[in-house]
Scaffold this active site. Structure first.
Site, PDB file in Angstrom:
ATOM      1  CB  THR A 257     -67.382 -18.632  35.997  1.00  0.00           C
ATOM      2  OG1 THR A 257     -67.833 -18.301  37.312  1.00  0.00           O
ATOM      3  CG2 THR A 257     -66.483 -19.856  36.044  1.00  0.00           C
TER       4      THR A 257
ATOM      5  CD  GLU B 141     -66.639  -6.256  33.537  1.00  0.00           C
ATOM      6  OE1 GLU B 141     -65.461  -5.845  33.499  1.00  0.00           O
ATOM      7  OE2 GLU B 141     -67.519  -5.879  32.744  1.00  0.00           O
TER       8      GLU B 141
ATOM      9  CE  LYS C  35     -71.217 -21.387  37.971  1.00  0.00           C
ATOM     10  NZ  LYS C  35     -71.354 -20.049  37.470  1.00  0.00           N
TER      11      LYS C  35
ATOM     12  CB  ILE D  91     -61.072  -5.044  39.427  1.00  0.00           C
ATOM     13  CG1 ILE D  91     -59.863  -5.863  38.946  1.00  0.00           C
ATOM     14  CG2 ILE D  91     -61.577  -4.115  38.342  1.00  0.00           C
ATOM     15  CD1 ILE D  91     -58.643  -5.055  38.611  1.00  0.00           C
ATOM     16  CB  ALA D  92     -64.802  -4.498  43.368  1.00  0.00           C
TER      17      ALA D  92
ATOM     18  CD  GLU E 288     -58.628  12.134  41.395  1.00  0.00           C
ATOM     19  OE1 GLU E 288     -59.774  12.329  41.762  1.00  0.00           O
ATOM     20  OE2 GLU E 288     -58.232  11.037  40.940  1.00  0.00           O
TER      21      GLU E 288
ATOM     22  CG  HIS F 135     -61.902   9.406  42.323  1.00  0.00           C
ATOM     23  ND1 HIS F 135     -60.642   9.492  41.804  1.00  0.00           N
ATOM     24  CD2 HIS F 135     -62.553   8.535  41.546  1.00  0.00           C
ATOM     25  CE1 HIS F 135     -60.553   8.699  40.760  1.00  0.00           C
ATOM     26  NE2 HIS F 135     -61.704   8.111  40.575  1.00  0.00           N
TER      27      HIS F 135
END
Lengths: 294, 374
Positions: A17, A20, A43, A96-97, A212, A251
């Site tokens: 909800t 993103e 929710k 994803i965070a 990398e 990074h």
């Protein structure tokens, strides 16, 4: 075929909800992803883009048989959300965070390993099987990057993935599954752990790895090739050749320490194992042709 | 975030790890008071974050007040970023032990490393005689078990009181490692002194930046950076490094920025700054351009290929920044990704010539930076 995700994968969205979560749920559905449920505590009963929302992962899994989960929660809550998914029996989790504390990542990976689950991320765009389904935040409508094909892609980056993959597409190739392991110092799934999946996948003819400086993931890939765990052609591009030693270039994972993790070391290990390495992104396409012609 | 030695030692002390008598001074005026706490001989230790302080002459010994005053005056140096000196009692060291805890990212355990050949050459020993480093992996859920601490301390050849003390120190270190979200806790050397005591003669402590929201005791300060610009950029949350070349880099995404940096070097150019304004910073074009201009570039090179970091939003931000800052140097762009058609339109309206290929953009920036016409 593909790895990790296809049209049949029953995807759960944790944090559905939120801004993103709802935005990317719309796009995951748009690509054809089988999003079966969402979770946001408090929710239950609502719906997002036609997807039912539940209070807990446990309830969502009971009602929908969801077998994979993508997390759109802030980094401070990633550990709780990931453990909730694992405890509900979900074996594929994408986080994803960006900004998950390293000690949390260490606990998540440690738990996933002992439970035989695969957690991908954090700090990643996720995983996408071109033209089929995704768990993540890919602009799949950009055809010069996310065109369907038979090259598997694994990457530590976001923007650089677009840059290098576009070169592959320009050379006439397409993507089977693209998996982002994320840019953190402790990724919950490592490059070498994706290789057996790409090896098994009949639709993947070769793999492009976008690496990398820093860490040892690319060296582990070289080891997997040497020990014949992975026998398909592999082309690698590795960023950070000229990065000044000891400087932290963005990074968290990209730190050069004590002779380990240098791009030179990675390239040597990969070439010794028989992989081809592209000195610049624009060479990736031609090298892939060469690798497949061998 | 790396802590300074004096901060690490305060934490060690709080956890019961023995540390030398010491006093931090921020100017020469505090020296006398510090010396009355430490006595002689004493050590004067510059509080900087770089390793190899001993070899760089940033640590000095003194036997008298006069010698201490002279050497303190020599060490304080804002140019070398020495603004604080830790004055310590000099220990009578019989043996130098290396003891550290870090993270093993492969099997996700805490990794304890120890060696009875600690001191300044530990990195050399790690490379040439890896068998002299004792290792013990700790499951994060099981935590450090007493037998593991015993394995390490017997492995170091300790016995009696020193052994018991070693077990206590390692246990305390592990507690700190977890409590403070540490990436690294290191004592080198852990000094075995003439009187049989173990004392942490130095301390390195690095806290995970991602955990800063729950580790509020420590904040980055100007002392963590070698110049004002890098410090101010960090307060904005923008990764920034200052160099002395000619191309100001404004890129999005760490991997892509590293790649563009490599390409500039490949084509014989040089970089005046590294700046990454992707991810959560993609609406900060104005701040990014301000920081870039402060590196005195001859040309600004902007390369992005964003997904969430929308190309049109970034292009609009850059257009607004140009209007406000009116930079005199030329700007070369390759802004791609979500909304790239709109982005190109915005840039053209600003009189720029948007490019779509990274290498084309890099070559153009290098050409201009080396004196070519815009």
């Amino acid at each position: 075929m593909s790895i990790l995700i296809n049209k049949k994968t029953k995807v759960l969205v944790q944090g559905i909800t939120g801004g993103e979560g709802s935005f990317w749920t719309k796009h995951m559905l748009g690509l054809g992803t089988n999003v079966v449920a969402g979770v946001t505590p408090g929710k239950e009963g609502q719906s997002v883009e036609g997807v039912k929302v539940f209070n807990t992962v446990k309830h969502a899994v009971k009602e929908t048989d969801a077998d994979a989960s993508v997390l759109f929660v802030p980094p401070a809550f990633a550990k709780d959300a990931a453990f909730e998914a694992l405890s509900a029996g979900i074996k594929k989790v994408v986080i994803i965070a960006e900004g998950i504390p390293i000690h949390d990542a260490m606990e998540i990976r440690s738990a996933a390993m002992s439970e035989g689950a695969m957690v991908i991320g954090g700090n990643t765009s996720g995983i996408i099987t071109a033209g089929e389904a995704m768990m993540g935040i890919f602009p799949y409508w950009i055809d010069r990057v996310y065109k369907k094909g038979d090259i598997g892609v694994m990457t530590r980056s976001g923007s650089l993935t677009n840059e290098v993959t576009a070169m592959l597409i320009k050379a006439g190739f397409g993507v089977s599954t693209l998996a982002g392991v994320g840019g953190d110092a402790v990724p919950c799934t490592r490059f070498a752990e994706l290789l057996p999946l790409f090896q098994k996948d009949k639709k993947t003819r070769a793999v492009l790895m976008i690496g990398e400086l820093g860490g040892t993931m690319e060296e582990e890939v070289a080891d997997a090739i040497e020990s014949k765990i992975f026998t398909k052609p592999l082309v690698a591009f590795i960023a950070g050749r000229t990065a000044p030693k000891g400087k932290k270039m963005g990074h968290a994972g990209a730190i050069v320490t004590a002779g380990k993790g240098t791009v030179d070391g990675k390239i040597k290990a990969l070439e010794k194992a028989g992989a081809l390495t592209a000195a610049r992104p624009c060479l990736a396409g031609d090298l892939m042709k060469e690798a497949l012609a061998r | 975030m790396k802590l300074f030695e004096y901060q690490a030692k305060d934490i060690f002390e709080e956890a019961g790890i023995p540390v030398p008598k010491r006093k931090l001074i921020e100017s020469a005026s505090g020296l006398d008071e510090a010396l009355s706490a430490t006595g002689f001989p004493c050590v004067l230790k510059s509080q900087v974050l770089q390793g190899g302080r001993g070899k760089a002459g940033l640590i000095q010994f003194a036997k008298t007040g006069q010698e201490a005053a002279e050497k303190t005056g020599m060490l304080f140096s804002p140019e070398k970023n020495v603004r604080k000196i830790l004055v310590e009692e000099a220990l009578k060291i019989e043996k130098e032990i290396y003891l550290a805890i870090t993270i093993d990212p492969v099997d996700c355990s805490a990794l304890i490393m120890a060696s009875s050949e600690g001191g300044m050459d530990i990195e050399e020993i790690a490379l040439t005689k890896p068998d002299r480093i004792i290792k013990e992996k700790v499951n994060v859920f099981r935590s450090l078990m007493p037998y593991q601490a015993r394995n390490i301390m017997f492995g170091l050849g300790l016995s009696g009181e020193a052994f018991k003390q070693g077990v206590k120190i390692l246990t305390a270190m592990f507690g700190l490692f977890r409590k403070y979200d540490a990436e690294l806790v290191e004592i080198n050397p852990l000094a075995l002194c003439g009187d049989g005591r173990l004392i942490a003669a130095d301390g390195k402590f690095s806290i995970d930046d991602n955990a800063s929201y729950r580790q509020k005791n420590f904040a980055v300060s100007r002392d963590h950076f070698s110049n004002d610009i890098e410090y101010e950029a960090s307060l904005e949350g923008i990764p920034y490094l200052l160099f002395d070349g000619k191309i100001g880099l404004m890129c999005a995404g760490a991997g892509l920025t590293n790649t563009v940096y490599d390409l500039i070097n490949h084509y014989g150019g040089s970089v005046s700054n590294y700046l990454e304004f992707g991810g959560p910073n993609y609406r900060k074009a104005l701040e990014a351009m301000k920081f870039t201009l402060r590196s005195n570039p001859r040309v600004i090179l902007i390369v992005t290929f964003g997904t969430i970091a929308r190309a049109d939003v970034m292009a609009q931000g850059i257009a607004d920044a140009i209007k406000e800052l009116k930079p005199e140097v030329p700007i070369v762009t390759a802004i791609r990704g979500t909304g790239e058609e709109d982005a190109a339109k915005i840039l053209r309206e600003m009189g720029l010539t948007p490019l779509s290929d990274t290498e084309d953009a890099v070559r153009e920036a290098v050409r201009i930076s080396e004196g070519g016409l815009k």
